[in-house]
Design a protein around this motif. Structure first.
Motif, PDB file in Angstrom:
ATOM      1  N   ALA A  50       5.968  11.186  -6.765  1.00 40.30           N
ATOM      2  CA  ALA A  50       6.116  11.676  -8.142  1.00 40.30           C
ATOM      3  C   ALA A  50       7.112  10.851  -8.957  1.00 40.30           C
ATOM      4  CB  ALA A  50       6.551  13.139  -8.126  1.00 40.30           C
ATOM      5  N   GLY A  51       7.714   9.838  -8.338  1.00 42.99           N
ATOM      6  CA  GLY A  51       8.633   8.972  -9.065  1.00 42.99           C
ATOM      7  C   GLY A  51      10.100   9.322  -8.916  1.00 42.99           C
ATOM      8  N   MET A  52      10.428  10.349  -8.133  1.00 40.31           N
ATOM      9  CA  MET A  52      11.825  10.680  -7.899  1.00 40.31           C
ATOM     10  C   MET A  52      12.454   9.656  -6.958  1.00 40.31           C
ATOM     11  SD  MET A  52      11.964  14.833  -7.431  1.00 40.31           S
ATOM     12  CE  MET A  52      13.725  14.772  -7.057  1.00 40.31           C
ATOM     13  N   ARG A  53      13.781   9.586  -7.011  1.00 41.74           N
ATOM     14  CA  ARG A  53      14.519   8.651  -6.181  1.00 41.74           C
ATOM     15  C   ARG A  53      15.749   9.335  -5.612  1.00 41.74           C
ATOM     16  NH1 ARG A  53      10.338   6.757  -6.590  1.00 41.74           N
ATOM     17  NH2 ARG A  53       9.663   4.693  -7.333  1.00 41.74           N
ATOM     18  N   PRO A  54      16.281   8.826  -4.482  1.00 40.42           N
ATOM     19  CA  PRO A  54      17.523   9.383  -3.942  1.00 40.42           C
ATOM     20  C   PRO A  54      18.608   9.456  -5.003  1.00 40.42           C
ATOM     21  CG  PRO A  54      16.585   7.816  -2.398  1.00 40.42           C
ATOM     22  CD  PRO A  54      15.754   7.728  -3.650  1.00 40.42           C
ATOM     23  N   GLY A  55      19.307  10.569  -5.034  1.00 34.42           N
ATOM     24  CA  GLY A  55      20.336  10.794  -6.051  1.00 34.42           C
ATOM     25  C   GLY A  55      19.857  11.656  -7.202  1.00 34.42           C
ATOM     26  N   ASP A  56      18.530  11.757  -7.382  1.00 35.74           N
ATOM     27  CA  ASP A  56      18.007  12.640  -8.426  1.00 35.74           C
ATOM     28  C   ASP A  56      18.282  14.101  -8.051  1.00 35.74           C
ATOM     29  OD1 ASP A  56      17.080  10.429  -9.730  1.00 35.74           O
ATOM     30  OD2 ASP A  56      14.960  10.751  -9.266  1.00 35.74           O
ATOM     31  N   SER A  92      10.211  17.502   1.661  1.00 37.31           N
ATOM     32  CA  SER A  92       9.774  17.263   0.277  1.00 37.31           C
ATOM     33  C   SER A  92       9.840  15.803  -0.155  1.00 37.31           C
ATOM     34  CB  SER A  92      10.659  18.083  -0.665  1.00 37.31           C
ATOM     35  OG  SER A  92      12.030  17.704  -0.517  1.00 37.31           O
ATOM     36  N   GLN A  93      10.401  14.908   0.644  1.00 36.54           N
ATOM     37  CA  GLN A  93      10.732  13.572   0.131  1.00 36.54           C
ATOM     38  C   GLN A  93       9.518  12.683  -0.149  1.00 36.54           C
ATOM     39  OE1 GLN A  93      14.740  12.033   2.016  1.00 36.54           O
ATOM     40  NE2 GLN A  93      13.781  13.488   3.430  1.00 36.54           N
ATOM     41  N   GLY A 135       0.845  -1.184   0.000  1.00 41.76           N
ATOM     42  CA  GLY A 135       0.000   0.000   0.000  1.00 41.76           C
ATOM     43  C   GLY A 135       0.880   1.233   0.000  1.00 41.76           C
ATOM     44  N   LEU A 136       0.463   2.270   0.710  1.00 43.38           N
ATOM     45  CA  LEU A 136       1.232   3.518   0.758  1.00 43.38           C
ATOM     46  C   LEU A 136       2.645   3.275   1.252  1.00 43.38           C
ATOM     47  CD1 LEU A 136       1.445   6.656   0.684  1.00 43.38           C
ATOM     48  CD2 LEU A 136       0.597   6.633   3.036  1.00 43.38           C
ATOM     49  N   SER A 137       2.781   2.565   2.348  1.00 36.63           N
ATOM     50  CA  SER A 137       4.087   2.371   2.961  1.00 36.63           C
ATOM     51  C   SER A 137       5.029   1.570   2.064  1.00 36.63           C
ATOM     52  CB  SER A 137       3.924   1.674   4.313  1.00 36.63           C
ATOM     53  OG  SER A 137       5.166   1.475   4.927  1.00 36.63           O
ATOM     54  N   GLY A 138       4.561   0.423   1.603  1.00 38.96           N
ATOM     55  CA  GLY A 138       5.424  -0.434   0.795  1.00 38.96           C
ATOM     56  C   GLY A 138       5.750   0.140  -0.566  1.00 38.96           C
ATOM     57  N   ALA A 139       4.729   0.724  -1.221  1.00 40.39           N
ATOM     58  CA  ALA A 139       4.897   1.200  -2.596  1.00 40.39           C
ATOM     59  C   ALA A 139       5.603   2.542  -2.674  1.00 40.39           C
ATOM     60  CB  ALA A 139       3.535   1.281  -3.286  1.00 40.39           C
ATOM     61  N   PRO A 192      10.858   1.707  -3.091  1.00 44.83           N
ATOM     62  CA  PRO A 192      11.743   2.654  -3.789  1.00 44.83           C
ATOM     63  C   PRO A 192      13.052   2.919  -3.065  1.00 44.83           C
ATOM     64  CG  PRO A 192       9.490   3.469  -3.774  1.00 44.83           C
ATOM     65  CD  PRO A 192       9.524   2.297  -2.853  1.00 44.83           C
ATOM     66  N   LEU A 193      13.004   3.025  -1.745  1.00 46.11           N
ATOM     67  CA  LEU A 193      14.238   3.316  -0.998  1.00 46.11           C
ATOM     68  C   LEU A 193      15.176   2.115  -1.012  1.00 46.11           C
ATOM     69  CD1 LEU A 193      12.745   5.262   2.031  1.00 46.11           C
ATOM     70  CD2 LEU A 193      14.021   6.221   0.107  1.00 46.11           C
TER      71      LEU A 193
END
Length: 346
Positions: A260-266, A253-254, A12-16, A21-22
């Protein structure tokens, strides 16, 4: 360093939005399996990841070393217990459990089975909280007398979701409250006493959707507040000490970036907008100066980097299960305080 193979329970929200992603953004992990009742959703995001129909299927896989529990709060204790008994390291989403008794049992199980057990308190790595920590460490505020932290929202509609249904672990105190309490305990340790005003404020609300907590640390007063009927949010943080004050508006903002599909390092990951930089007022050589303090970048991925080091190198966990237990203790004392309408010793 050998990869850590991971299974995630819940999408759900937490997993997805957070865990998958992290985990996939940090070198050293392999996300192998997700337990979900919606395999199409998982496959659309991660076609290489297996989908398991049950927790038992996940735990039967000897390759899985780390189980991450992103399921609803009512599942935290039973799934963590199953996972520890199966010999897996475990990360549990906040809140750790619904009761201190459950938390204590999991801590004991982890020790008996020599497994690592941690709580995902990602908001220790919010850009604003990292900036608050740096501000306190700098000494620019002097001795702190007042710390106030808010989650102000405007959501009049009572939605049909587990967080707003009258179930153990539901409501804002267990949700946003667990973040604010953890941050306060991380900074100041456990309080001497707690006073709480809790309320089902919105028409039709079946769970606590307003809380105001006062944590007593002697001279220092810590106020943690959240409401769902706040059209114009006030400051996120207000800190006042013998030498200065720090006032901060806006939210990290994370979460929105991950959605929105951003990931660490972007580019721009974890950054704050300049208009939301905190205002610092302090004394320098007898003069009172006021200016903007640039917000440090947020870093949710740091949690999983530290978990990886703990598993492979024996480094300290970023959030210990005992810290999660203390957060649940504060929640229980707050419920008692509100019910009895009195201050409760910790």
């Amino acid at each position: 360093m050998r990869e850590v193979t991971v299974g995630v329970v819940g999408y759900g929200l937490s997993g997805a939005v957070f865990h998958a992603p992290l985990i996939t953004s940090v070198d050293g992990y392999r996300l192998k399996t997700i337990v979900s009742s919606n395999p199409a959703k998982v496959t659309a995001d991660y076609p290489e990841v297996q989908v398991a129909p049950t927790v038992e299927d996940l735990l039967a896989d000897p390759e899985i070393e780390l189980v991450v529990i992103g399921a609803p709060n009512s599942a935290h204790f039973p799934v963590a217990r199953q996972s520890l008994l199966a010999g897996k390291h475990v990360v549990v989403d906040k809140p750790f459990t619904n009761t201190t008794q459950e938390a204590e049992e999991l801590i004991q199980l982890a020790e008996q089975n020599d497994r690592l057990l941690s709580v995902f308190q990602n908001r220790r790595w919010d850009n604003d909280f990292l900036t608050v920590k740096a501000c306190l460490k700098s000494g620019l505020l002097g001795e702190l007398y007042s710390y106030e932290s808010h989650y102000d929202r405007f959501r009049l509609e009572v939605r049909n979701r587990w967080r707003e249904i009258d179930l153990p672990g539901s409501g804002m105190l267990f949700d946003l409250g667990a973040h604010l309490i953890d941050q306060a305990l991380h900074l100041f340790g456990t309080p001497e006493s707690i006073y709480a005003d809790l309320h089902k404020q919105r028409p039709g609300s079946k769970v606590i959707d307003y809380f105001h907590l006062l944590l007593d640390y002697g001279r220092l007063r810590v106020i943690l507040h959240s409401g769902m009927v706040i059209k114009s949010p006030g400051p996120r943080y207000q800190l006042h000490g013998t030498k200065g004050s720090f006032i901060k508006y806006g939210l990290d903002s994370q979460e929105d970036a991950l959605k929105a599909g951003m990931r660490p390092g972007d580019a721009g990951w974890g950054a704050d907008k300049p208009e939301f930089y905190g205002e610092l007022t302090t004394e320098v050589e007898g003069a009172t100066l006021t200016g903007k303090m640039e917000t440090l970048p947020g870093s949710y991925e740091s949690y999983y980097i530290e978990v990886l080091k703990a598993i492979r190198e024996g480094a300290p966990l970023p959030v210990r299960a005992e810290e999660g237990l203390n957060t649940i203790k504060v929640i229980e004392k707050a419920l008692q305080s509100s019910q009895e309408k009195r201050e409760v010793a910790f």
